[in-house]
Design an enzyme around this catalytic site. Structure first.
Site, mmCIF file in Angstrom:
data_model
loop_
_atom_site.group_PDB
_atom_site.id
_atom_site.type_symbol
_atom_site.label_atom_id
_atom_site.label_comp_id
_atom_site.label_asym_id
_atom_site.label_seq_id
_atom_site.Cartn_x
_atom_site.Cartn_y
_atom_site.Cartn_z
ATOM 1 N N CYS A 149 -4.066 7.043 -10.064
ATOM 2 C CA CYS A 149 -5.070 7.843 -10.779
ATOM 3 C C CYS A 149 -4.476 9.160 -11.272
ATOM 4 O O CYS A 149 -4.567 9.475 -12.474
ATOM 5 C CB CYS A 149 -6.282 8.070 -9.895
ATOM 6 S SG CYS A 149 -5.906 8.556 -8.195
HETATM 7 N N1 LIG Z 1 -9.837 5.284 -5.033
HETATM 8 C C1 LIG Z 1 -9.149 5.563 -6.163
HETATM 9 O O1 LIG Z 1 -9.545 6.435 -6.959
HETATM 10 C C2 LIG Z 1 -7.897 4.829 -6.480
HETATM 11 C C3 LIG Z 1 -7.322 3.930 -5.610
HETATM 12 N N2 LIG Z 1 -6.168 3.283 -5.943
HETATM 13 C C4 LIG Z 1 -5.521 2.338 -5.044
HETATM 14 O O2 LIG Z 1 -6.296 1.136 -5.044
HETATM 15 C C5 LIG Z 1 -6.256 0.539 -3.742
HETATM 16 C C6 LIG Z 1 -7.697 0.431 -3.228
HETATM 17 O O3 LIG Z 1 -8.236 1.731 -3.133
HETATM 18 P P1 LIG Z 1 -9.730 2.008 -2.720
HETATM 19 O O4 LIG Z 1 -10.627 1.039 -3.398
HETATM 20 O O5 LIG Z 1 -9.952 3.452 -2.935
HETATM 21 O O6 LIG Z 1 -9.672 1.685 -1.157
HETATM 22 P P2 LIG Z 1 -10.849 1.377 -0.141
HETATM 23 O O7 LIG Z 1 -10.435 1.900 1.181
HETATM 24 O O8 LIG Z 1 -12.134 1.865 -0.712
HETATM 25 O O9 LIG Z 1 -10.878 -0.218 -0.109
HETATM 26 C C7 LIG Z 1 -9.826 -0.988 0.370
HETATM 27 C C8 LIG Z 1 -10.220 -2.456 0.342
HETATM 28 O O10 LIG Z 1 -9.132 -3.233 0.826
HETATM 29 C C9 LIG Z 1 -9.586 -4.189 1.799
HETATM 30 N N3 LIG Z 1 -8.492 -4.348 2.760
HETATM 31 C C10 LIG Z 1 -8.001 -3.410 3.604
HETATM 32 N N4 LIG Z 1 -6.950 -3.910 4.296
HETATM 33 C C11 LIG Z 1 -6.776 -5.182 3.858
HETATM 34 C C12 LIG Z 1 -5.861 -6.223 4.214
HETATM 35 N N5 LIG Z 1 -4.896 -6.021 5.112
HETATM 36 N N6 LIG Z 1 -5.965 -7.399 3.576
HETATM 37 C C13 LIG Z 1 -6.942 -7.615 2.655
HETATM 38 N N7 LIG Z 1 -7.843 -6.677 2.291
HETATM 39 C C14 LIG Z 1 -7.761 -5.469 2.891
HETATM 40 C C15 LIG Z 1 -10.852 -3.582 2.358
HETATM 41 O O11 LIG Z 1 -11.769 -4.598 2.620
HETATM 42 P P3 LIG Z 1 -12.113 -5.250 4.023
HETATM 43 O O12 LIG Z 1 -11.762 -4.230 5.082
HETATM 44 O O13 LIG Z 1 -13.573 -5.522 3.891
HETATM 45 O O14 LIG Z 1 -11.257 -6.464 4.050
HETATM 46 C C16 LIG Z 1 -11.406 -2.794 1.182
HETATM 47 O O15 LIG Z 1 -12.239 -3.627 0.400
HETATM 48 C C17 LIG Z 1 -5.386 1.428 -2.871
HETATM 49 O O16 LIG Z 1 -4.064 0.964 -2.883
HETATM 50 C C18 LIG Z 1 -5.481 2.779 -3.582
HETATM 51 O O17 LIG Z 1 -4.374 3.568 -3.282
HETATM 52 C C19 LIG Z 1 -5.586 3.458 -7.165
HETATM 53 C C20 LIG Z 1 -6.102 4.333 -8.068
HETATM 54 C C21 LIG Z 1 -7.307 5.099 -7.788
HETATM 55 C C1 LIG Z 2 -8.449 12.342 -3.346
HETATM 56 C C2 LIG Z 2 -7.349 11.486 -2.760
HETATM 57 O O1 LIG Z 2 -7.158 11.445 -1.562
HETATM 58 N N1 LIG Z 2 -6.625 10.799 -3.617
HETATM 59 C C3 LIG Z 2 -5.536 9.936 -3.227
HETATM 60 C C4 LIG Z 2 -4.871 9.349 -4.406
HETATM 61 C C5 LIG Z 2 -5.554 8.149 -4.955
HETATM 62 C C6 LIG Z 2 -4.939 6.850 -4.531
HETATM 63 O O2 LIG Z 2 -5.641 6.013 -4.039
HETATM 64 O O3 LIG Z 2 -3.624 6.683 -4.640
HETATM 65 P P1 LIG Z 2 -2.872 5.534 -5.455
HETATM 66 O O4 LIG Z 2 -3.196 5.777 -6.885
HETATM 67 O O5 LIG Z 2 -1.454 5.727 -5.101
HETATM 68 O O6 LIG Z 2 -3.266 4.173 -5.102
HETATM 69 C C7 LIG Z 2 -4.450 10.698 -2.486
HETATM 70 O O7 LIG Z 2 -4.199 11.835 -2.813
HETATM 71 O O8 LIG Z 2 -3.788 10.071 -1.657
#
Ligand SMILES: NC(=O)C1=CN([C@@H]2O[C@H](COP(=O)(O)OP(=O)(O)OC[C@H]3O[C@@H](n4cnc5c(N)ncnc54)[C@H](OP(=O)(O)O)[C@@H]3O)[C@@H](O)[C@H]2O)C=CC1
Ligand SMILES: CC(=O)N[C@@H](CCC(=O)OP(=O)(O)O)C(=O)O
Length: 343
Positions: A149
């Site tokens: 992000c």
């Molecule tokens: N939040 C953001 O703004 C952004 C996030 N990202 C990246 O996207 C990814 C997801 O982020 P986010 O949605 O915020 O994370 P969350 O913590 O909200 O969700 C993570 C999801 O992964 C599942 N999960 C966790 N461990 C495992 C596993 N070992 N095997 C299968 N499923 C698993 C969980 O589901 P359950 O436990 O039900 O299985 C849950 O649905 C991360 O890598 C994050 O860094 C990238 C850009 C922006």
């Molecule tokens: C506010 C906040 O905690 N933001 C996250 C970045 C978002 C994220 O999920 O990281 P990836 O894009 O690498 O998947 C952080 O700083 O670690």
């Protein structure tokens, strides 16, 4: 119809992706996974999605996912490493929202993510899914690493300046603020209402894992390794990133507004505001847009670029759909035409 699977559909990016795919005219969300909520109907966790079909969460299962045309990973780092190779071998395309395939050097990845790289053999074919730079390669890809992000907001903001070589690449500053959903839905103290509201703080100033990712892209654009100070902040809002970017102009006669307008003229999801503009996070909330404005305060040699995105859309799930559209030969904007939600 494209059969899609989402691993990690209970998380913030996973359910945002599901919301987008349910409205996409060419996609059938076929498999949504959760380890802890397997067997639960979608609406029991997400009542806003009631009436959108009879989806039920299921445990991540290679056979069910392998029946999909495309599988999205919205999971913590390391999960896609373990499963992507098997899916690709079954002919399923993979779009990874985590950082597993973003950094090309597996040793560098290990240093920042604190674990060994689980699939270095796939790094060569993984395409960094920033369409504004890699559109042609994305259309041919089987494996996409969706950018982070902060890297999306920062890279799109600096890109025109570095491509044209009109600033000093050794002196870049990115001062970025994120809403709390950027930290994901998992329980953690820093995301509690009493901790995150009525508060504003910087974090990871000595080094954030997005720094090497941003540098990898900007180095390729600038033709040299830039010097970047990156300071992320947590602000008490749910969604959105605003990055204030600073650079020192080396070519004083540059028409910055014209430069940005020309660079992004054909880009459906980059909106350059008229001169003097100030993009706001709420003006992109729920959309796949990056809104930019470029300033030169007082006519001096400092360039200020403001870059606003929704971290869950252009910063993750919307960008993932944009990549999917390109990979499947669909119009790039299909299913992503939404207008910002106010307030
Ligand atoms: N939040 C953001 O703004 C952004 C996030 N990202 C990246 O996207 C990814 C997801 O982020 P986010 O949605 O915020 O994370 P969350 O913590 O909200 O969700 C993570 C999801 O992964 C599942 N999960 C966790 N461990 C495992 C596993 N070992 N095997 C299968 N499923 C698993 C969980 O589901 P359950 O436990 O039900 O299985 C849950 O649905 C991360 O890598 C994050 O860094 C990238 C850009 C922006
Ligand atoms: C506010 C906040 O905690 N933001 C996250 C970045 C978002 C994220 O999920 O990281 P990836 O894009 O690498 O998947 C952080 O700083 O670690």
């Amino acid at each position: 119809m494209i059969r899609a699977g989402i691993v990690g559909a209970t998380g913030y990016t996973g359910v945002e992706l599901l919301r987008l795919l349910l409205a996409h005219p060419r996609v059938e969300p076929a498999v949504i996974t959760s380890r802890g909520n397997a067997g639960e109907p979608l609406e029991s966790l997400f009542p806003n999605l009631r009436g959108q079909g009879a989806l039920v969460f299921q445990a991540p299962d290679a056979d069910a996912l392998g029946d999909c045309d495309v599988v999205f990973f919205a999971t913590p780092h390391g999960v896609a490493h373990a499963m992507a190779g098997d899916l690709l071998a079954r002919g399923t395309r993979v779009i990874d929202l985590s950082a597993d395939f973003r950094i090309k050097d597996p040793h560098l990845w290990s240093r920042w993510y604190g674990q060994p790289h689980g699939a270095p053999e796939l790094l060569d074919e993984a395409v960094y899914g920033l369409p504004e730079i890699h559109r042609a390669r994305i259309t041919q890809a089987r494996l996409i690493a969706v950018p982070g992000c902060y890297p999306t907001a920062v890279t799109l903001g600096f890109l025109p300046l570095l491509e044209q070589g009109v600033v000093d690449p050794a002196r870049l500053v990115a001062d970025a603020k994120s809403g709390v959903s950027g930290a994901g839905r998992k329980a953690q103290v820093g995301s509690l209402l009493c901790e995150a509201s009525e508060n504003f703080k910087a974090y990871a100033v000595p080094g954030h894992r997005h720094l090497p990712e941003i540098l990898q892209t900007l180095s390729a654009v600038a033709g040299q390794s830039p010097g970047l100070t990156f300071v992320p902040h947590l602000v008490p809002m749910i969604r959105g990133i605003l990055a204030s970017l600073y650079a020192t102009l080396t070519h004083a006669d540059t028409d910055l507004q014209a430069l940005y307008e020309a660079r992004y003229a054909g880009e459906p999801f980059v909106d350059v505001l008229p001169a003097g503009g100030h993009p706001e996070t709420r003006s992109v909330r729920g959309t796949n847009l990056c809104r930019l404005a470029v300033h030169r305060p007082g006519g001096g040699d400092t360039v200020v670029v403001l870059s606003a995105i929704d971290n869950l859309v252009k910063g993750a799930s919307g960008q993932a759909v944009q990549n999917m559209n390109l990979m499947f030969g669909l119009p790039e904007t299909l299913g992503l035409e939404s207008i910002a939600v106010l307030p």
